[in-house]
Design a protein around this motif. Sequence first.
Motif, PDB file in Angstrom:
ATOM      1  N   GLN A   1       0.742  -1.173   0.066  1.00 43.37           N
ATOM      2  CA  GLN A   1      -0.024   0.061   0.069  1.00 43.37           C
ATOM      3  C   GLN A   1       0.989   1.144   0.121  1.00 43.37           C
ATOM      4  O   GLN A   1       0.732   2.134   0.794  1.00 43.37           O
ATOM      5  N   ASN A   2       1.682   1.404  -0.999  1.00 46.24           N
ATOM      6  CA  ASN A   2       2.715   2.462  -1.054  1.00 46.24           C
ATOM      7  C   ASN A   2       3.415   2.705   0.002  1.00 46.24           C
ATOM      8  O   ASN A   2       4.187   4.012   0.055  1.00 46.24           O
ATOM      9  N   THR A   3       3.661   1.788   0.957  1.00 43.28           N
ATOM     10  CA  THR A   3       4.660   2.194   2.164  1.00 43.28           C
ATOM     11  C   THR A   3       5.710   0.838   2.330  1.00 43.28           C
ATOM     12  O   THR A   3       5.179  -0.155   2.127  1.00 43.28           O
ATOM     13  N   MET A   4       6.741   1.305   3.040  1.00 45.78           N
ATOM     14  CA  MET A   4       7.515   0.093   3.186  1.00 45.78           C
ATOM     15  C   MET A   4       7.167  -0.387   4.654  1.00 45.78           C
ATOM     16  O   MET A   4       7.096   0.421   5.603  1.00 45.78           O
ATOM     17  N   VAL A   5       7.288  -1.510   4.966  1.00 39.49           N
ATOM     18  CA  VAL A   5       6.885  -2.189   6.054  1.00 39.49           C
ATOM     19  C   VAL A   5       8.075  -3.226   6.608  1.00 39.49           C
ATOM     20  O   VAL A   5       8.538  -4.186   5.818  1.00 39.49           O
ATOM     21  N   LEU A   6       8.550  -3.298   7.816  1.00 41.33           N
ATOM     22  CA  LEU A   6       9.343  -4.083   8.332  1.00 41.33           C
ATOM     23  C   LEU A   6       8.332  -5.196   8.987  1.00 41.33           C
ATOM     24  O   LEU A   6       7.540  -4.934   9.784  1.00 41.33           O
ATOM     25  N   ASP A   7       8.523  -6.247   8.603  1.00 46.45           N
ATOM     26  CA  ASP A   7       7.637  -7.463   9.128  1.00 46.45           C
ATOM     27  C   ASP A   7       8.144  -7.670  10.517  1.00 46.45           C
ATOM     28  O   ASP A   7       9.376  -7.770  11.052  1.00 46.45           O
ATOM     29  N   LYS A   8       7.243  -8.221  11.214  1.00 45.64           N
ATOM     30  CA  LYS A   8       7.263  -8.755  12.557  1.00 45.64           C
ATOM     31  C   LYS A   8       8.179 -10.006  12.595  1.00 45.64           C
ATOM     32  O   LYS A   8       8.445 -10.801  11.639  1.00 45.64           O
ATOM     33  N   PRO A   9       8.945 -10.218  13.714  1.00 41.82           N
ATOM     34  CA  PRO A   9      10.030 -11.526  13.931  1.00 41.82           C
ATOM     35  C   PRO A   9       9.124 -12.652  13.610  1.00 41.82           C
ATOM     36  O   PRO A   9       8.020 -12.929  13.964  1.00 41.82           O
ATOM     37  N   SER A  10      10.022 -13.515  12.881  1.00 42.66           N
ATOM     38  CA  SER A  10       9.498 -14.768  12.335  1.00 42.66           C
ATOM     39  C   SER A  10       9.276 -15.790  13.638  1.00 42.66           C
ATOM     40  O   SER A  10       9.862 -15.545  14.612  1.00 42.66           O
ATOM     41  N   THR A  11       8.663 -16.932  13.551  1.00 43.76           N
ATOM     42  CA  THR A  11       8.429 -17.810  14.742  1.00 43.76           C
ATOM     43  C   THR A  11      10.049 -18.363  14.814  1.00 43.76           C
ATOM     44  O   THR A  11      10.267 -18.710  16.191  1.00 43.76           O
ATOM     45  N   LYS A  12      10.842 -18.521  13.721  1.00 46.14           N
ATOM     46  CA  LYS A  12      12.154 -19.054  14.069  1.00 46.14           C
ATOM     47  C   LYS A  12      12.954 -18.316  15.168  1.00 46.14           C
ATOM     48  O   LYS A  12      13.495 -18.714  15.836  1.00 46.14           O
ATOM     49  N   SER A  13      12.825 -16.981  14.945  1.00 47.90           N
ATOM     50  CA  SER A  13      13.594 -16.090  15.492  1.00 47.90           C
ATOM     51  C   SER A  13      13.059 -16.143  16.960  1.00 47.90           C
ATOM     52  O   SER A  13      13.758 -15.681  18.016  1.00 47.90           O
ATOM     53  N   LEU A  14      11.684 -16.144  17.107  1.00 51.37           N
ATOM     54  CA  LEU A  14      11.152 -16.108  18.405  1.00 51.37           C
ATOM     55  C   LEU A  14      11.598 -17.171  19.351  1.00 51.37           C
ATOM     56  O   LEU A  14      11.947 -17.076  20.522  1.00 51.37           O
ATOM     57  N   ALA A  15      11.625 -18.347  18.509  1.00 53.23           N
ATOM     58  CA  ALA A  15      12.154 -19.607  19.272  1.00 53.23           C
ATOM     59  C   ALA A  15      13.502 -19.571  19.695  1.00 53.23           C
ATOM     60  O   ALA A  15      13.879 -20.147  20.805  1.00 53.23           O
ATOM     61  N   VAL A  16      14.411 -19.290  18.817  1.00 55.20           N
ATOM     62  CA  VAL A  16      15.662 -18.891  19.278  1.00 55.20           C
ATOM     63  C   VAL A  16      15.920 -18.038  20.277  1.00 55.20           C
ATOM     64  O   VAL A  16      16.702 -18.478  21.232  1.00 55.20           O
ATOM     65  N   VAL A  17      15.280 -16.940  20.577  1.00 53.07           N
ATOM     66  CA  VAL A  17      15.682 -15.953  21.547  1.00 53.07           C
ATOM     67  C   VAL A  17      14.947 -16.644  22.953  1.00 53.07           C
ATOM     68  O   VAL A  17      15.565 -16.485  23.999  1.00 53.07           O
ATOM     69  N   GLN A  18      13.874 -17.474  22.698  1.00 53.49           N
ATOM     70  CA  GLN A  18      13.382 -17.948  23.992  1.00 53.49           C
ATOM     71  C   GLN A  18      14.368 -19.035  24.582  1.00 53.49           C
ATOM     72  O   GLN A  18      14.677 -19.288  25.692  1.00 53.49           O
ATOM     73  N   LYS A  19      14.900 -19.843  23.523  1.00 53.21           N
ATOM     74  CA  LYS A  19      15.989 -20.946  24.069  1.00 53.21           C
ATOM     75  C   LYS A  19      17.256 -20.232  24.523  1.00 53.21           C
ATOM     76  O   LYS A  19      17.817 -20.588  25.471  1.00 53.21           O
ATOM     77  N   LEU A  20      17.740 -19.045  24.097  1.00 56.94           N
ATOM     78  CA  LEU A  20      18.880 -18.372  24.399  1.00 56.94           C
ATOM     79  C   LEU A  20      18.372 -17.607  26.030  1.00 56.94           C
ATOM     80  O   LEU A  20      19.235 -17.768  26.706  1.00 56.94           O
ATOM     81  N   GLN A  21      17.180 -17.553  26.173  1.00 53.42           N
ATOM     82  CA  GLN A  21      16.960 -16.788  27.616  1.00 53.42           C
ATOM     83  C   GLN A  21      16.932 -17.954  28.618  1.00 53.42           C
ATOM     84  O   GLN A  21      17.216 -17.817  29.765  1.00 53.42           O
ATOM     85  N   THR A  22      16.590 -19.195  28.049  1.00 48.39           N
ATOM     86  CA  THR A  22      16.713 -20.239  28.919  1.00 48.39           C
ATOM     87  C   THR A  22      18.028 -21.063  29.249  1.00 48.39           C
ATOM     88  O   THR A  22      18.301 -22.129  29.768  1.00 48.39           O
TER      89      THR A  22
END
Length: 249
Positions: free
Chosen positions: A142-163
């Motif tokens: 829609q005529n605008t640049m958009v940064l997509d939300k973090p993927s499920t893969k990125s969220l899973a890696v961050v969760q494992k890092l936190q544990t």
Amino acid sequence: MKLTRQKHAKKNMGFYKNNFSFREPFQVLLDGTFCQAALRNKIQIREQLPGYLGGAVQLCTTRCVLKELQSLGKALYGAKLIAQSFQVRNCSHHKDPVSGSGCLLSMIEEGNPHHFFIATQDQDLANKVKKKAGVPLLFIIQNTMVLDKPSTKSLAVVQKLQTNQLVPEHQKQSIVQLKEQEGLAKQGGEKRRKRKRAGGPNPLSCLKKKKKKTQEGQEPSSEKKKRRKRKRNRVKAEAVQPVLKNEEE
């Protein structure tokens, strides 16, 4: 609408900064489809993208992308001119060029060590990027640049890092060294102290106290007292006997 989009972008950028160490200037790899969409929607990438991401930006592409645009002819001539104005990052396809999407995927292998953003309108490429952790994805809608939300893969890696399930070995060693410096780590030669268990009373403390032996030649004080009483009785008896004799006479 613009403020909401800016808030989402700020939130997503914070995720990548805090968890994947993204820093300015942000390196954005663009393919021909993104350049063509920007040209069609009259988007000034160089002027608008830094304000949207909240920091300095380096716009990049690869030789494979430029050759792909050149091979497509006049239809993408404008997109080729836009891509040629960007910095060219070296890829491993000097002798045998590959497709633009394949080249961009090769640039983010092994955990995206150079912290690239991927800007594309290719849905197939976008789906493959989402399967890799720590790779921000940009697209135009829609005529605008958009940064997509973090993927499920990125969220899973961050969760494992936190544990602490994926702590690198060098970080584990540095943690051990810091503990040793602070004296928190247990030395190997020290034995673990055993806790004392509650036991019964000391049998020696239950014994009756023995009476002290008197010295030789000395008699107990009780016997002395008895003898003194006997002496007094004898004296009284001796004194009474003459009186009785006098009365009898």
